[in-house]
Write a protein that holds these residues in place. Structure first.
Motif, mmCIF file in Angstrom:
data_model
loop_
_atom_site.group_PDB
_atom_site.id
_atom_site.type_symbol
_atom_site.label_atom_id
_atom_site.label_comp_id
_atom_site.label_asym_id
_atom_site.label_seq_id
_atom_site.Cartn_x
_atom_site.Cartn_y
_atom_site.Cartn_z
ATOM 1 N N LEU A 1 -44.689 3.811 47.191
ATOM 2 C CA LEU A 1 -44.171 3.119 48.301
ATOM 3 C C LEU A 1 -44.569 3.528 49.615
ATOM 4 O O LEU A 1 -46.162 3.600 50.117
ATOM 5 N N ASP A 2 -44.805 3.023 50.702
ATOM 6 C CA ASP A 2 -45.193 2.576 51.595
ATOM 7 C C ASP A 2 -44.813 4.060 53.570
ATOM 8 O O ASP A 2 -44.172 5.046 52.700
ATOM 9 N N ALA A 3 -44.409 3.482 54.774
ATOM 10 C CA ALA A 3 -44.528 4.501 55.048
ATOM 11 C C ALA A 3 -43.146 4.694 55.342
ATOM 12 O O ALA A 3 -41.872 5.699 55.642
ATOM 13 N N GLN A 4 -41.890 4.160 55.155
ATOM 14 C CA GLN A 4 -40.506 4.045 55.254
ATOM 15 C C GLN A 4 -40.088 5.269 54.646
ATOM 16 O O GLN A 4 -40.121 5.491 53.208
ATOM 17 N N ALA A 5 -38.449 5.391 55.089
ATOM 18 C CA ALA A 5 -38.443 6.170 53.973
ATOM 19 C C ALA A 5 -37.379 4.990 52.956
ATOM 20 O O ALA A 5 -37.048 4.490 53.116
ATOM 21 N N HIS A 6 -36.983 5.979 52.158
ATOM 22 C CA HIS A 6 -36.929 5.193 50.950
ATOM 23 C C HIS A 6 -35.599 6.203 50.093
ATOM 24 O O HIS A 6 -35.403 7.089 50.084
ATOM 25 N N ARG A 7 -34.164 5.156 50.045
ATOM 26 C CA ARG A 7 -33.169 6.340 50.119
ATOM 27 C C ARG A 7 -33.456 6.492 48.119
ATOM 28 O O ARG A 7 -33.635 6.002 47.261
ATOM 29 N N LEU A 8 -33.133 7.574 47.207
ATOM 30 C CA LEU A 8 -32.988 7.922 46.360
ATOM 31 C C LEU A 8 -31.517 8.132 45.568
ATOM 32 O O LEU A 8 -30.705 8.131 46.841
ATOM 33 N N ASP A 9 -31.445 7.175 44.610
ATOM 34 C CA ASP A 9 -30.883 6.982 43.664
ATOM 35 C C ASP A 9 -30.994 8.170 42.285
ATOM 36 O O ASP A 9 -32.047 9.025 41.914
ATOM 37 N N ASP A 10 -29.734 8.899 41.975
ATOM 38 C CA ASP A 10 -29.691 9.223 40.815
ATOM 39 C C ASP A 10 -30.596 9.088 39.293
ATOM 40 O O ASP A 10 -30.441 7.766 39.377
ATOM 41 N N HIS A 11 -31.387 10.283 38.930
ATOM 42 C CA HIS A 11 -32.478 9.081 37.879
ATOM 43 C C HIS A 11 -33.685 8.874 38.411
ATOM 44 O O HIS A 11 -34.455 8.096 37.313
ATOM 45 N N ASP A 12 -34.033 8.976 39.809
ATOM 46 C CA ASP A 12 -35.760 7.745 39.968
ATOM 47 C C ASP A 12 -36.101 9.217 39.654
ATOM 48 O O ASP A 12 -36.683 10.458 40.055
ATOM 49 N N ILE B 1 -40.497 10.329 40.853
ATOM 50 C CA ILE B 1 -40.859 10.551 41.636
ATOM 51 C C ILE B 1 -42.076 11.289 41.475
ATOM 52 O O ILE B 1 -42.112 12.328 40.894
ATOM 53 N N GLU B 2 -43.551 10.256 41.601
ATOM 54 C CA GLU B 2 -44.662 11.050 41.700
ATOM 55 C C GLU B 2 -45.454 11.560 42.879
ATOM 56 O O GLU B 2 -46.297 10.242 43.378
ATOM 57 N N LEU B 3 -46.070 12.490 42.481
ATOM 58 C CA LEU B 3 -46.915 12.907 43.908
ATOM 59 C C LEU B 3 -47.630 14.006 43.906
ATOM 60 O O LEU B 3 -47.792 14.879 42.983
ATOM 61 N N ALA B 4 -48.737 14.082 44.249
ATOM 62 C CA ALA B 4 -49.787 15.070 43.821
ATOM 63 C C ALA B 4 -49.839 15.117 42.533
ATOM 64 O O ALA B 4 -50.723 16.740 42.253
ATOM 65 N N GLY B 5 -50.171 14.485 41.531
ATOM 66 C CA GLY B 5 -50.235 14.961 40.366
ATOM 67 C C GLY B 5 -48.927 15.238 39.226
ATOM 68 O O GLY B 5 -49.237 15.400 38.403
ATOM 69 N N VAL B 6 -47.799 15.265 39.868
ATOM 70 C CA VAL B 6 -47.034 15.748 39.282
ATOM 71 C C VAL B 6 -45.337 14.689 39.504
ATOM 72 O O VAL B 6 -45.641 13.958 40.525
ATOM 73 N N LYS B 7 -45.015 14.846 38.110
ATOM 74 C CA LYS B 7 -43.703 13.942 38.263
ATOM 75 C C LYS B 7 -42.292 15.110 38.003
ATOM 76 O O LYS B 7 -43.016 15.699 36.723
ATOM 77 N N MET B 8 -41.715 14.106 38.583
ATOM 78 C CA MET B 8 -40.763 15.025 38.912
ATOM 79 C C MET B 8 -39.280 14.126 39.059
ATOM 80 O O MET B 8 -39.455 12.216 39.704
ATOM 81 N N GLU B 9 -37.203 13.986 38.029
ATOM 82 C CA GLU B 9 -36.470 13.237 38.141
ATOM 83 C C GLU B 9 -35.992 13.651 39.128
ATOM 84 O O GLU B 9 -35.826 15.664 39.089
ATOM 85 N N PHE B 10 -35.507 13.255 39.937
ATOM 86 C CA PHE B 10 -34.455 13.402 41.116
ATOM 87 C C PHE B 10 -32.915 13.244 40.485
ATOM 88 O O PHE B 10 -32.534 12.216 40.070
ATOM 89 N N PHE B 11 -32.282 14.422 40.927
ATOM 90 C CA PHE B 11 -30.770 13.863 39.854
ATOM 91 C C PHE B 11 -29.952 14.699 40.800
ATOM 92 O O PHE B 11 -30.050 15.367 41.912
ATOM 93 N N VAL B 12 -28.903 13.839 41.242
ATOM 94 C CA VAL B 12 -27.544 14.130 41.949
ATOM 95 C C VAL B 12 -26.589 15.300 41.408
ATOM 96 O O VAL B 12 -25.834 14.868 40.600
ATOM 97 N N LYS B 13 -26.504 16.525 41.722
ATOM 98 C CA LYS B 13 -25.025 17.479 40.753
ATOM 99 C C LYS B 13 -24.171 16.877 41.437
ATOM 100 O O LYS B 13 -24.080 17.307 42.379
ATOM 101 N N THR B 14 -22.644 16.883 40.807
ATOM 102 C CA THR B 14 -21.696 16.604 41.204
ATOM 103 C C THR B 14 -20.805 17.909 41.520
ATOM 104 O O THR B 14 -21.648 18.492 39.840
#
Length: 76
Positions: free
Chosen positions: A50-61, A63-76
Motif C-alpha cells: 500500500l501507499d500512504a492513502q487509506a484503502h477500503r477493506l473488503d471481506d476476506h482481504d 493484511i500483512e504487517l510487521a511479519g504477521v498475516k491476518m484476514e479481515f472478516f465482516v461479521k453479519t
C-alpha cells in the motif's frame, strides 16, 4: 501462536503492528479502511504494498504487517 485468534474491531480506530511499523483500521459509515501510520515498510493488502492513502477493506482481504498475516472478516 496467534493462529485462529480473532480481534473484534469494537472501536472507531484499531491500531495494528509494532513500533516502527504501524497501521490503523478505521471504521467509517462507508466501511472499514486500512491506513499506514508509521514505519519505512508499508502494509501489504492482498499481495500489493500500500501507499500512504487509506484503502477500503473488503471481506476476506489479507493484511500483512510487521511479519504477521491476518484476514479481515465482516461479521453479519
Amino acid at each position: 501462536s496467534n493462529a485462529g485468534r480473532e480481534l473484534p474491531l469494537t472501536k472507531a480506530l484499531t491500531t495494528l503492528g509494532r513500533p516502527g511499523q504501524v497501521a490503523v483500521i478505521a471504521r467509517q459509515p462507508q466501511g472499514y479502511f486500512l491506513t499506514h501510520v508509521e514505519g519505512a515498510s508499508f502494509p501489504v493488502l492482498n499481495g500489493k504494498t500500500l501507499d500512504a492513502q487509506a484503502h477500503r477493506l473488503d471481506d476476506h482481504d489479507v493484511i500483512e504487517l510487521a511479519g504477521v498475516k491476518m484476514e479481515f472478516f465482516v461479521k453479519t
